[in-house]
Scaffold this motif. Structure first.
Motif, PDB file in Angstrom:
ATOM      1  N   PHE A   1      -1.942   3.403  -9.071  1.00  7.52           N
ATOM      2  CA  PHE A   1      -0.567   2.893  -8.942  1.00  7.52           C
ATOM      3  C   PHE A   1       0.370   3.881  -8.536  1.00  7.52           C
ATOM      4  CE2 PHE A   1      -1.747   0.383 -12.779  1.00  7.52           C
ATOM      5  CZ  PHE A   1      -1.165  -0.808 -12.310  1.00  7.52           C
ATOM      6  N   SER A   2       0.137   5.350  -8.527  1.00  9.67           N
ATOM      7  CA  SER A   2       0.813   6.374  -7.808  1.00  9.67           C
ATOM      8  C   SER A   2       0.699   6.207  -6.483  1.00  9.67           C
ATOM      9  CB  SER A   2       0.425   7.713  -8.412  1.00  9.67           C
ATOM     10  OG  SER A   2      -0.702   7.955  -8.102  1.00  9.67           O
ATOM     11  N   HIS A   3      -0.413   5.949  -6.113  1.00 11.04           N
ATOM     12  CA  HIS A   3      -0.806   5.742  -4.585  1.00 11.04           C
ATOM     13  C   HIS A   3       0.160   4.477  -3.796  1.00 11.04           C
ATOM     14  CE1 HIS A   3      -3.101   7.840  -1.788  1.00 11.04           C
ATOM     15  NE2 HIS A   3      -3.865   6.531  -1.159  1.00 11.04           N
ATOM     16  N   VAL A   4       0.144   3.557  -4.660  1.00  4.60           N
ATOM     17  CA  VAL A   4       0.789   2.393  -4.140  1.00  4.60           C
ATOM     18  C   VAL A   4       2.393   2.576  -4.281  1.00  4.60           C
ATOM     19  CG1 VAL A   4       1.721   0.034  -4.681  1.00  4.60           C
ATOM     20  CG2 VAL A   4      -0.626   0.446  -4.847  1.00  4.60           C
ATOM     21  N   GLU A   5       2.852   3.399  -5.325  1.00  3.22           N
ATOM     22  CA  GLU A   5       4.334   3.549  -5.149  1.00  3.22           C
ATOM     23  C   GLU A   5       4.669   4.964  -4.117  1.00  3.22           C
ATOM     24  OE1 GLU A   5       7.387   5.527  -8.558  1.00  3.22           O
ATOM     25  OE2 GLU A   5       5.628   4.407  -9.305  1.00  3.22           O
ATOM     26  N   SER A   6       3.791   5.547  -4.063  1.00  2.77           N
ATOM     27  CA  SER A   6       4.031   6.649  -2.974  1.00  2.77           C
ATOM     28  C   SER A   6       4.232   5.933  -1.549  1.00  2.77           C
ATOM     29  CB  SER A   6       2.957   7.586  -2.941  1.00  2.77           C
ATOM     30  OG  SER A   6       2.383   8.008  -1.770  1.00  2.77           O
TER      31      SER A   6
ATOM     32  N   MET B   1       5.183   2.759  -1.142  1.00  2.00           N
ATOM     33  CA  MET B   1       6.255   2.023  -0.915  1.00  2.00           C
ATOM     34  C   MET B   1       7.442   3.004  -0.736  1.00  2.00           C
ATOM     35  SD  MET B   1       5.780  -1.145  -3.432  1.00  2.00           S
ATOM     36  CE  MET B   1       7.214  -1.807  -3.023  1.00  2.00           C
ATOM     37  N   LYS B   2       7.670   4.109  -1.575  1.00  2.00           N
ATOM     38  CA  LYS B   2       8.593   5.085  -1.023  1.00  2.00           C
ATOM     39  C   LYS B   2       8.839   5.693   0.054  1.00  2.00           C
ATOM     40  CE  LYS B   2       9.610   6.967  -5.647  1.00  2.00           C
ATOM     41  NZ  LYS B   2       9.875   7.999  -6.561  1.00  2.00           N
TER      42      LYS B   2
ATOM     43  N   CYS C   1       8.654   1.767   2.914  1.00  2.00           N
ATOM     44  CA  CYS C   1       9.228   0.550   2.652  1.00  2.00           C
ATOM     45  C   CYS C   1      10.869   0.823   2.101  1.00  2.00           C
ATOM     46  CB  CYS C   1       8.525  -0.375   1.569  1.00  2.00           C
ATOM     47  SG  CYS C   1       6.962  -0.617   1.859  1.00  2.00           S
ATOM     48  N   GLU C   2      10.957   1.629   1.440  1.00  2.00           N
ATOM     49  CA  GLU C   2      12.392   2.027   1.149  1.00  2.00           C
ATOM     50  C   GLU C   2      12.978   2.273   2.328  1.00  2.00           C
ATOM     51  OE1 GLU C   2      12.948   4.499  -2.210  1.00  2.00           O
ATOM     52  OE2 GLU C   2      11.623   3.587  -3.493  1.00  2.00           O
TER      53      GLU C   2
ATOM     54  N   LEU D   1      -1.059  -2.520   1.112  1.00  2.00           N
ATOM     55  CA  LEU D   1      -0.734  -2.758  -0.554  1.00  2.00           C
ATOM     56  C   LEU D   1      -1.530  -3.771  -1.026  1.00  2.00           C
ATOM     57  CD1 LEU D   1       3.233  -2.119  -0.291  1.00  2.00           C
ATOM     58  CD2 LEU D   1       1.488  -0.819  -1.301  1.00  2.00           C
TER      59      LEU D   1
END
Length: 53
Positions: free
Chosen positions: A2-7, A9-10, A13-14, A45
């Protein structure tokens, strides 16, 4: 995982210029469809998502 996915996206993607442009021109659905089917980050992703199942 999950941290990999969030990283990802940050980092990518943002504030994505292309996503914002597509959203203005074709709407939110068009921009989302692009991100899922054509963007390399979206493809990555999806790979992570398949591993979670």
């Amino acid at each position: 995982m999950f941290s990999h996915v969030e990283s990802l996206m940050k980092q990518y993607c943002e504030g994505c210029f292309l996503h914002q442009l597509l959203k203005k021109e074709g709407g939110r659905r068009m921009a989302h469809r692009f991100c899922i089917s054509q963007c390399t980050v979206g493809e990555k992703l999806q790979e992570y998502g398949k591993k979670l199942i």
